[in-house]
Design a protein around this motif. Structure first.
Motif, mmCIF file in Angstrom:
data_model
loop_
_atom_site.group_PDB
_atom_site.id
_atom_site.type_symbol
_atom_site.label_atom_id
_atom_site.label_comp_id
_atom_site.label_asym_id
_atom_site.label_seq_id
_atom_site.Cartn_x
_atom_site.Cartn_y
_atom_site.Cartn_z
ATOM 1 N N ALA A 17 -81.502 12.376 16.414
ATOM 2 C CA ALA A 17 -81.593 13.664 17.116
ATOM 3 C C ALA A 17 -81.183 13.539 18.583
ATOM 4 O O ALA A 17 -80.652 14.480 19.167
ATOM 5 C CB ALA A 17 -83.014 14.209 17.022
ATOM 6 N N THR A 18 -81.433 12.377 19.177
ATOM 7 C CA THR A 18 -81.065 12.195 20.592
ATOM 8 C C THR A 18 -79.543 12.227 20.729
ATOM 9 O O THR A 18 -78.990 12.878 21.604
ATOM 10 C CB THR A 18 -81.580 10.840 21.113
ATOM 11 O OG1 THR A 18 -81.214 9.823 20.186
ATOM 12 C CG2 THR A 18 -83.084 10.848 21.269
ATOM 13 N N ILE A 19 -78.903 11.543 19.792
ATOM 14 C CA ILE A 19 -77.444 11.464 19.840
ATOM 15 C C ILE A 19 -76.835 12.813 19.444
ATOM 16 O O ILE A 19 -75.867 13.274 20.060
ATOM 17 C CB ILE A 19 -76.967 10.283 18.963
ATOM 18 C CG1 ILE A 19 -77.369 8.981 19.678
ATOM 19 C CG2 ILE A 19 -75.466 10.338 18.689
ATOM 20 C CD1 ILE A 19 -77.019 7.713 18.963
ATOM 21 N N LEU A 24 -80.123 12.860 26.395
ATOM 22 C CA LEU A 24 -79.912 11.455 26.031
ATOM 23 C C LEU A 24 -80.696 10.548 26.980
ATOM 24 O O LEU A 24 -80.651 10.728 28.190
ATOM 25 C CB LEU A 24 -78.421 11.116 26.122
ATOM 26 C CG LEU A 24 -78.006 9.792 25.469
ATOM 27 C CD1 LEU A 24 -78.301 9.795 23.984
ATOM 28 C CD2 LEU A 24 -76.529 9.526 25.697
ATOM 29 N N GLY A 25 -81.403 9.573 26.391
ATOM 30 C CA GLY A 25 -82.175 8.665 27.231
ATOM 31 C C GLY A 25 -81.283 7.568 27.782
ATOM 32 O O GLY A 25 -81.179 6.506 27.195
ATOM 33 N N GLU A 26 -80.652 7.884 28.915
ATOM 34 C CA GLU A 26 -79.843 6.817 29.509
ATOM 35 C C GLU A 26 -79.805 6.946 31.025
ATOM 36 O O GLU A 26 -79.767 8.044 31.574
ATOM 37 C CB GLU A 26 -78.457 6.774 28.879
ATOM 38 C CG GLU A 26 -77.340 7.522 29.483
ATOM 39 C CD GLU A 26 -76.028 7.121 28.803
ATOM 40 O OE1 GLU A 26 -75.849 5.937 28.453
ATOM 41 O OE2 GLU A 26 -75.187 8.012 28.624
ATOM 42 N N ALA A 80 -80.688 -3.316 21.520
ATOM 43 C CA ALA A 80 -82.010 -3.502 20.924
ATOM 44 C C ALA A 80 -82.113 -2.735 19.605
ATOM 45 O O ALA A 80 -82.913 -3.067 18.743
ATOM 46 C CB ALA A 80 -83.090 -3.033 21.891
ATOM 47 N N LYS A 81 -81.288 -1.725 19.454
ATOM 48 C CA LYS A 81 -81.271 -0.964 18.199
ATOM 49 C C LYS A 81 -80.923 -1.886 17.032
ATOM 50 O O LYS A 81 -81.579 -1.873 15.996
ATOM 51 C CB LYS A 81 -80.236 0.161 18.324
ATOM 52 C CG LYS A 81 -80.379 1.271 17.349
ATOM 53 C CD LYS A 81 -79.320 2.341 17.605
ATOM 54 C CE LYS A 81 -79.931 3.555 18.262
ATOM 55 N NZ LYS A 81 -78.969 4.660 18.432
ATOM 56 N N GLN A 82 -79.905 -2.705 17.213
ATOM 57 C CA GLN A 82 -79.572 -3.644 16.135
ATOM 58 C C GLN A 82 -80.671 -4.688 15.970
ATOM 59 O O GLN A 82 -80.975 -5.101 14.846
ATOM 60 C CB GLN A 82 -78.228 -4.342 16.393
ATOM 61 C CG GLN A 82 -77.812 -5.166 15.175
ATOM 62 C CD GLN A 82 -76.597 -6.042 15.379
ATOM 63 O OE1 GLN A 82 -76.195 -6.329 16.515
ATOM 64 N NE2 GLN A 82 -75.997 -6.477 14.296
ATOM 65 N N CYS A 121 -93.329 3.702 26.769
ATOM 66 C CA CYS A 121 -92.953 4.382 25.522
ATOM 67 C C CYS A 121 -91.833 5.400 25.698
ATOM 68 O O CYS A 121 -91.837 6.201 26.624
ATOM 69 C CB CYS A 121 -94.196 5.084 24.973
ATOM 70 S SG CYS A 121 -93.888 6.104 23.519
ATOM 71 N N ASN A 122 -90.884 5.355 24.788
ATOM 72 C CA ASN A 122 -89.962 6.441 24.566
ATOM 73 C C ASN A 122 -90.496 7.164 23.319
ATOM 74 O O ASN A 122 -90.623 6.515 22.273
ATOM 75 C CB ASN A 122 -88.552 5.889 24.286
ATOM 76 C CG ASN A 122 -87.536 6.969 23.981
ATOM 77 O OD1 ASN A 122 -87.847 8.145 24.017
ATOM 78 N ND2 ASN A 122 -86.318 6.550 23.665
ATOM 79 N N PRO A 123 -90.897 8.413 23.368
ATOM 80 C CA PRO A 123 -90.523 9.470 24.319
ATOM 81 C C PRO A 123 -91.573 9.862 25.355
ATOM 82 O O PRO A 123 -91.333 10.820 26.090
ATOM 83 C CB PRO A 123 -90.340 10.658 23.373
ATOM 84 C CG PRO A 123 -91.454 10.480 22.381
ATOM 85 C CD PRO A 123 -91.558 8.990 22.181
ATOM 86 N N VAL A 136 -91.402 18.765 23.450
ATOM 87 C CA VAL A 136 -89.967 18.525 23.650
ATOM 88 C C VAL A 136 -89.837 17.338 24.606
ATOM 89 O O VAL A 136 -90.738 17.074 25.403
ATOM 90 C CB VAL A 136 -89.234 19.748 24.252
ATOM 91 C CG1 VAL A 136 -89.217 20.906 23.275
ATOM 92 C CG2 VAL A 136 -89.822 20.164 25.589
ATOM 93 N N ARG A 137 -88.708 16.627 24.518
ATOM 94 C CA ARG A 137 -88.498 15.508 25.448
ATOM 95 C C ARG A 137 -87.480 15.881 26.506
ATOM 96 O O ARG A 137 -86.404 16.391 26.193
ATOM 97 C CB ARG A 137 -88.015 14.262 24.709
ATOM 98 C CG ARG A 137 -88.037 13.036 25.624
ATOM 99 C CD ARG A 137 -87.418 11.819 24.974
ATOM 100 N NE ARG A 137 -85.965 11.886 24.972
ATOM 101 C CZ ARG A 137 -85.162 10.908 24.574
ATOM 102 N NH1 ARG A 137 -85.696 9.780 24.113
ATOM 103 N NH2 ARG A 137 -83.849 11.039 24.592
ATOM 104 N N LEU A 138 -87.866 15.606 27.741
ATOM 105 C CA LEU A 138 -86.977 15.844 28.879
ATOM 106 C C LEU A 138 -86.744 14.497 29.552
ATOM 107 O O LEU A 138 -87.706 13.791 29.892
ATOM 108 C CB LEU A 138 -87.667 16.818 29.828
ATOM 109 C CG LEU A 138 -87.037 17.198 31.158
ATOM 110 C CD1 LEU A 138 -87.534 18.582 31.584
ATOM 111 C CD2 LEU A 138 -87.298 16.200 32.268
#
Ligand code: PMP
Ligand code: GLU
Length: 403
Positions: free
Chosen positions: A20-22, A43-45, A106-108, A180-182, A377-379
């Motif tokens: 959903a983020t992507i 997007l968390g970046e 880290a996803k992989q 933590c994310n989110p 919701v995430r901001l």
């Protein structure tokens, strides 16, 4: 247009949700391509550039001309040694390079671990709200995510009691991120010790501790659960370079784990992707061994922006907040708006609210449903002060039209 030809995708991929983020970041890009001025807080970046000395190390590695071939599957030995030194220095953890596997983000790393640990039907307790990809990766590995939910009143931190109650004979692992994310929540030493106390009674359960936001912690102390008595042999520590060093596009993450888990992760990585990008690995050494001033400055900027956003949101009715102590996200409860309408659009849930805010305010957020928390919701506040001020002004205006 959909093809009429049959598309016999596997059950595995049919059950998998898109990230959903992507997806939201992609929607924001599409709006921008149409000339619409979207403020993207989805997007968390980091919005910073990778620190200069890390960029220089990558350029030097290219000029040296030695790093164009395949690297060892778990990563260059000197990078793994630099990671081992970092874990000792910053986290009080002793690892040899054989216990470390460097991956394409880290996803992989997380995917490797669950593919190596889970058999069909194995349960994984997931501290919730959780980062979008945990549940989906667990499902791809044929495991069953078992969420334990934190509450807003407790800064979204599930308790040790909840962990205890969620454990069954099928529990194979537990995963959490701290910071933590989110939610931006950070476990204190006391809370982490309570978690460890429960887990010490279950030597067959493995902890996946995602510490990727380690350097974005506004609390005094970052605690690694692997450093607590009795936990080392059952913990996989996940970390990476994307967040703390603003290196999302370089794709560099790692695990530190008992050697048998590291070996298995190397085995699967050897079949899927091989060693990650060679130049990124050279840059990673510079990040770990270099000056941390830039990382500290980025953290200070996030903390200042957190305070700015919290201050601005005080003027927006119906948005329930708390104080995140790490990462760069706010995860407010917006359920007061459910059931309301602007005359055309009725808001039934957080996904509707995100779409309404995107269409009406041209601000992209991510629905809490993707993180297992449908009232929120995430901001992301990894954006400039001006963007944040304008975004909250627009959100406030759009929300005021809902009755
Ligand atoms: N864990 C958490 C909690 C995250 O937010 C992310 C997303 N950036 C990752 C892991 C994966 O990071 P990367 O693959 O960029 O290293
Ligand atoms: N992890 C980041 C996020 O939560 C980046 C996108 C992703 O990898 O999902 O937005």
């Amino acid at each position: 247009m959909e093809s009429a030809v049959s598309q016999p995708l596997s059950q595995r991929i049919q059950k998998l949700e898109e990230s959903a983020t992507i997806a939201m970041a992609q929607k924001a890009r599409e709006f921008k391509a149409k000339g619409i001025d979207v403020i993207s807080l989805s997007l968390g970046e980091p919005d910073f550039k990778t620190p200069r000395h890390i960029q220089e190390a990558a350029k030097a590695a290219i000029d040296e001309g030695k790093y164009f071939g395949y690297s060892p599957v778990p990563g260059y030995l000197d990078l793994r040694q630099a990671i081992a030194d970092k874990l000792q220095r910053d986290n009080g953890l002793s690892y040899t390079p054989n216990q470390i596997v460097v991956s394409t983000g880290a996803k992989q790393s997380i995917a490797n671990v669950f593919l190596c640990l889970l058999d069909p039907g194995d349960e994984v307790v997931v501290y919730s709200p959780y980062w979008v990809s945990y549940a989906e990766i667990i499902k791809v590995a044929e495991g069953v995510p078992v969420p334990i939910m934190g509450t807003l009143e407790n800064n979204f931190k599930a308790s040790a009691e909840q962990l205890k109650e969620a454990i069954t004979d099928r529990t194979k692992a537990v995963i959490f991120s701290s910071p933590c994310n989110p939610t931006g929540a950070v476990f204190t030493r006391f809370e982490m010790e309570a978690m460890a106390e429960v887990l010490r009674k279950h030597p067959n359960i493995y902890v996946v501790a995602d510490e990727i936001y380690e350097h974005i912690n506004f609390q005094d102390e970052h605690v690694s659960i692997a450093s607590m008595p009795g936990m080392y042999d059952n913990t996989v520590t996940v970390n990476g370079f994307s967040k703390g060093f603003a290196m999302t596009g370089w794709r560099l993450g790692y695990i530190a784990a008992p050697e048998w888990i590291a070996k298995a992760c190397g085995k699967i990585q050897g079949q899927f992707t091989s060693g990650t990008n060679s130049i990124a690995q050279r840059a990673g050494i510079a990040a770990l061994e270099g000056d941390m001033t830039a990382a500290r400055e980025m953290k200070a900027a996030y903390q200042r922006r957190r305070d700015l956003v919290l201050e601005l949101l005080k003027d927006v009715p119906g948005v329930k907040t708390y104080v995140p102590t790490g990462a760069f996200y706010l995860f407010p409860d917006v359920s007061d708006y459910f059931g309301k309408s602007d005359g055309d659009t009725t808001i039934n849930n957080a996904s509707d609210l995100c779409m309404y805010i995107l269409n009406d305010a041209h601000v992209s957020l991510v629905t809490g449903e993707a993180f297992g928390a449908p009232n929120c919701v995430r901001l992301s506040f990894a954006a400039s002060d001006e963007q944040l001020k304008e975004a909250i002004r627009r959100i406030k205006e759009s929300l005021s039209k809902l009755n």
